[in-house]
Design an enzyme around this catalytic site. Structure first.
Site, PDB file in Angstrom:
ATOM      1  CD  GLU A 171      -2.758  -7.768   1.974  1.00 24.39           C
ATOM      2  OE1 GLU A 171      -2.336  -6.606   1.786  1.00 24.39           O
ATOM      3  OE2 GLU A 171      -3.554  -8.061   2.875  1.00 24.39           O
ATOM      4  CD  GLU A 174       0.960  -5.959   5.343  1.00 18.43           C
ATOM      5  OE1 GLU A 174       1.656  -6.923   5.702  1.00 18.43           O
ATOM      6  OE2 GLU A 174       0.497  -5.840   4.193  1.00 18.43           O
ATOM      7  N   GLY A 199       0.754  -5.346   0.476  1.00 14.10           N
ATOM      8  CA  GLY A 199      -0.276  -5.314  -0.562  1.00 14.10           C
ATOM      9  C   GLY A 199       0.202  -5.937  -1.862  1.00 14.10           C
ATOM     10  CB  ALA A 229      -0.889  -0.013   1.225  1.00 14.53           C
TER      11      ALA A 229
END
Ligand code: NAD
Length: 723
Positions: A105, A125, A102, A63
């Site tokens: 992900e 994270e 991310g 992210a």
């Protein structure tokens, strides 16, 4: 809008290349681009499969941290992921480099994953006080099983592609061009398979874990051990529990989103992101340009095979740089090498390295008694006793013995690096490299910049620090540098609390409950109470009041862990401290002799006095500019990075200065004023705390001092201890 997707078609396969330098975060432009490109590929009948890859060395870094806490523009990550998962054509993640957070992900939403050999994956994270909030906690357990997924998420570690293949995170490893191989893979599966697997539908592993309580209890034990006090790990575990127990994947996703918000709003997130950026900023030095040339370090020399010399040698060997240790004393050298060997054997026993790796790594460490043996090294790190005259003598010898362009570094805890530089013919090549004990474990490297240290030397050491897997922070050459200068006030307060009525285990447990990895008296026992005591005896100086109890213990042969008794008692073969009630009569006597009336002291007072001593000294460092920066926020970050990586300050509190900011400087200021009523000499409040508290400001708000005026006054030996 930040970032875009480059779209092309090769051999009936659409190639979507994320282009958002430098590391391809999932910024708004990338999310937009992903949706548009997926739609384009979906509607193009000539396209039979889709390859998603990243431009440069990163697949997708995760992210965009700069968007955290902001109102998100345009489509969310979930909207983009939905497009991928709903694709009727197979989507293949071509992992060309790092696929973290991310990034992984995203790859987990694709039907298949192919990685280059250099690729690596991870969900880090937790290091930012967060949990993987884009499906990671629900998808990874389905792919690798809940137990393995928990280990990956709680450690935040990076997993190389070869291992990821073993675990089943990726389907294929590419030996050649990753995009070409992924295109071939896409064509193959498009032709062979009618349907394509989605991780969200793989329920076998989570169902198998239902009712197995060990998985969750082991994860809790791991989190308690490795991430004490942190909020996010508990939430990660809860997410995985939901993945195991909920029948509906999307219900699990909703829970993940809920817990993610809890992490996002928790103050620990702000604290940990402060450290993340602090570490990045710490490695940049304002007046040393990025393009400054750096020397190659291919071989290192170490002087002194004691606690620090041995640990530092291991740091070099661990990353494949040959290192030669010189000691003057054959016995000490033997002991030092035996300690290194023991450390490596311990790692082998624990499964942290193989016997072959140990042989190879230990084989990189050679040793001897003569300085001539290190004439060809690129850097020498001196780690002998903390005594200026001895170090001066050694630097003069090294200057003669070692090739002219080699760097001469000292591991001194607090002696004058300029004095060492001035006794050589190469002052620009002299620098302080302050490692922390145990040097092969602790991440902090305080880099002491002497007045004449050249930019090239500094740039070389900063980059070497990173290669050695350290967190380097630059300090100007001033007594105590950054860390030990702040520590002085902290240990002074701990000792005063002892004189006023607290007991060592009370002080230690209050601070350990606050989050410090080790209380001050356990730390003093570890370092050895006799060091300061001997130094004071040798110098013939009167002991300060705060050292009186320490001295009284040493007079009774209580030196700390090394002989099984100090502030605590120890049983042989164990480092676990046991309270020593026999010491209490000594504390009472010393208190009485020095005019203290012992009283009950609360845990809160212990925490406030010790931690605010750090904060107050930190504020004085900010005023004086002992840290190397002109940017004030960077200095705050430097101090916090120092305390987290070198002194066991809890990362989730963001370091002492961030802690003060979050408590409010007005609160801090009022507490210091209160303490000053009883002890005005110690509690001389930094002007900065007073001025910032009046305007409800924070450390980092004030403009940086124009003229840096670090205090002078180095000692010839650091009697305050040799941390
Ligand atoms: N121990 C710590 O926790 C710690 C932490 C950070 C920095 N330091 C600093 O690191 C340095 C070393 O500390 P240590 O704890 O490793 O010391 P140590 O006592 O464990 O080891 C010192 C070694 O230096 C050797 N030595 C002495 N004179 C020498 C000479 N002339 N030539 C070659 N070798 C010589 C000794 O034989 C001994 O093996 C000190 O400056 C200390 O302040 C120590």
């Amino acid at each position: 809008m930040k970032g875009k997707i480059n779209y092309s078609v090769t051999d009936g396969i659409a190639i979507l290349e994320v282009d958002n330098p430098p590391v391809n975060p999932l910024s708004d432009g990338v999310r937009h681009g992903l949706i548009e490109s997926m739609e384009k590929a979906e509607s193009d009948d000539s396209v039979v499969g889709i390859v998603l890859t990243g431009k440069g060395r990163s697949f997708i870094a995760g992210a965009d941290i700069s968007e955290f806490g902001q109102q998100i523009e345009g489509p969310s990550i979930h909207d983009a992921f939905e497009k991928i998962e709903k694709s009727t054509k197979p989507v293949i993640a071509a992992i060309n480099g790092s696929a973290l957070g991310g990034g992984l992900e995203t790859a987990l939403c694709c039907h298949y994953r192919v990685s280059s050999k250099q690729g690596f994956i991870g969900l880090p994270e937790v290091n930012l006080g967060l949990l993987p909030g884009a499906g990671g906690t629900q998808r990874l357990p389905r792919l690798v099983g809940p137990a393995e997924a928990l280990k990956i998420m709680l450690s935040g570690r990076h997993i190389p592609a070869v291992k990821a293949l073993d675990m089943g995170v990726i389907d294929s490893l590419s030996e050649g061009d990753i995009v070409e191989d992924a295109v071939a893979f896409a064509k193959d599966v498009a032709e062979k398979n009618e349907t394509h697997p989605l991780v969200r539908n793989l329920n076998e592993k989570v169902l198998a874990a239902r009712g197995d309580e060990n998985i969750i209890s082991e994860a809790r034990a791991l989190a308690a051990k490795t991430r004490k006090g942190q909020f996010a790990p508990g939430k990660i575990i809860q997410c995985v529990e939901e993945a195991i127990n909920l029948d509906d994947f999307d219900e699990g996703m909703k829970k993940e989103a809920e817990y993610f918000i809890e992490c996002l709003l928790n103050p620990q997130r702000e604290a940990m992101i402060h450290i993340f950026f602090g570490e990045r900023a710490a490695s940049k030095i304002n007046d040393v340009p990025k393009e400054t040339p750096k020397m190659d370090i291919n071989k290192a020399g170490i002087i002194g095979s004691g606690t620090m010399g041995g640990g530092i040698a291991m740091c070099f060997a661990n990353i494949g740089i040959p290192v030669h240790i010189v000691d003057q004393d054959e016995e000490n050298l033997k002991k030092g090498l035996a300690a290194i060997e023991r450390n490596y054997k311990f790692m082998v026993d624990r499964g942290r390295m193989s016997a072959e790796q140990m042989e190879k790594t230990f084989g990189l460490i050679s040793s001897g008694l003569s300085y001539e043996e290190i004439s060809d090294v690129d850097i020498v790190i001196e780690a002998v006793y903390e005594n200026l005259d001895l170090k001066l003598e050694i630097f003069k010898k090294l200057d003669e013995a070692v090739k002219d362009d080699a760097i001469l570094a000292s591991n001194t805890s607090g002696l004058d690096v300029d004095a060492l530089a001035d006794c050589t013919k190469r002052p620009g090549k002299v620098v302080g490299t302050h490692f922390f004990s145990p040097a092969n474990v602790m991440r902090l490297l305080e880099v002491v910049r002497g007045e004449k240290t050249s930019n090239e030397t500094l740039a070389t050491i900063m980059s070497l620090g990173k290669v050695l897997k350290k967190a380097p922070v630059v300090s100007l050459n001033a007594p105590g540098f950054i860390g030990n200068r702040m520590l002085f006030g902290y240990t002074t307060q701990a000792n005063k609390l002892l004189l006023e009525g607290a007991l060592p285990h009370q002080v230690d447990s209050a601070l350990e409950n606050f989050g410090m990895s080790m209380g001050p008296f356990r730390m003093l026992d570890l370092v050895g109470l006799d060091l300061g005591w001997r130094a004071r005896k040798l110098s013939g100086t009167e002991s300060p009041i705060t050292a009186k109890i320490n001295d009284a213990l040493c007079d009774l042969d209580r030196y700390g862990q090394k002989n099984g008794k100090g502030f605590y008692n120890y049983v042989e073969g164990s480092r676990a401290p046991h309270p020593a009630p026999e010491n209490e009569a000594i504390y009472e006597q010393v208190s009485k002799d020095n005019g203290f009336e012992r009283r009950e002291i609360s845990d809160q007072e212990i925490i406030d006095r010790c931690i605010l001593a750090l904060v107050n000294e930190g504020a004085k460092i900010l005023e004086e500019g002992v840290a190397q920066r002109s940017g004030d926020m960077d200095v705050v970050g430097d101090m916090d990075v120092v305390y987290i990586n070198g002194y066991g300050f809890p990362i989730w509190r963001g370091g002492p200065m961030q802690y003060a900011n979050m408590e409010g400087l007005d609160v801090i200021s009022a507490k210091i004023d209160e303490f000053a009523k009883n002890d005005p000499e110690f509690w001389q409040k930094a002007d900065l705390i007073g001025s910032l508290s009046e305007v409800k400001g924070r450390f980092g708000d004030a403009p940086a001092p124009e003229d840096r005026k670090p205090v002078s006054g180095f000692n010839k030996s650091s009697v305050a201890g040799n941390l």
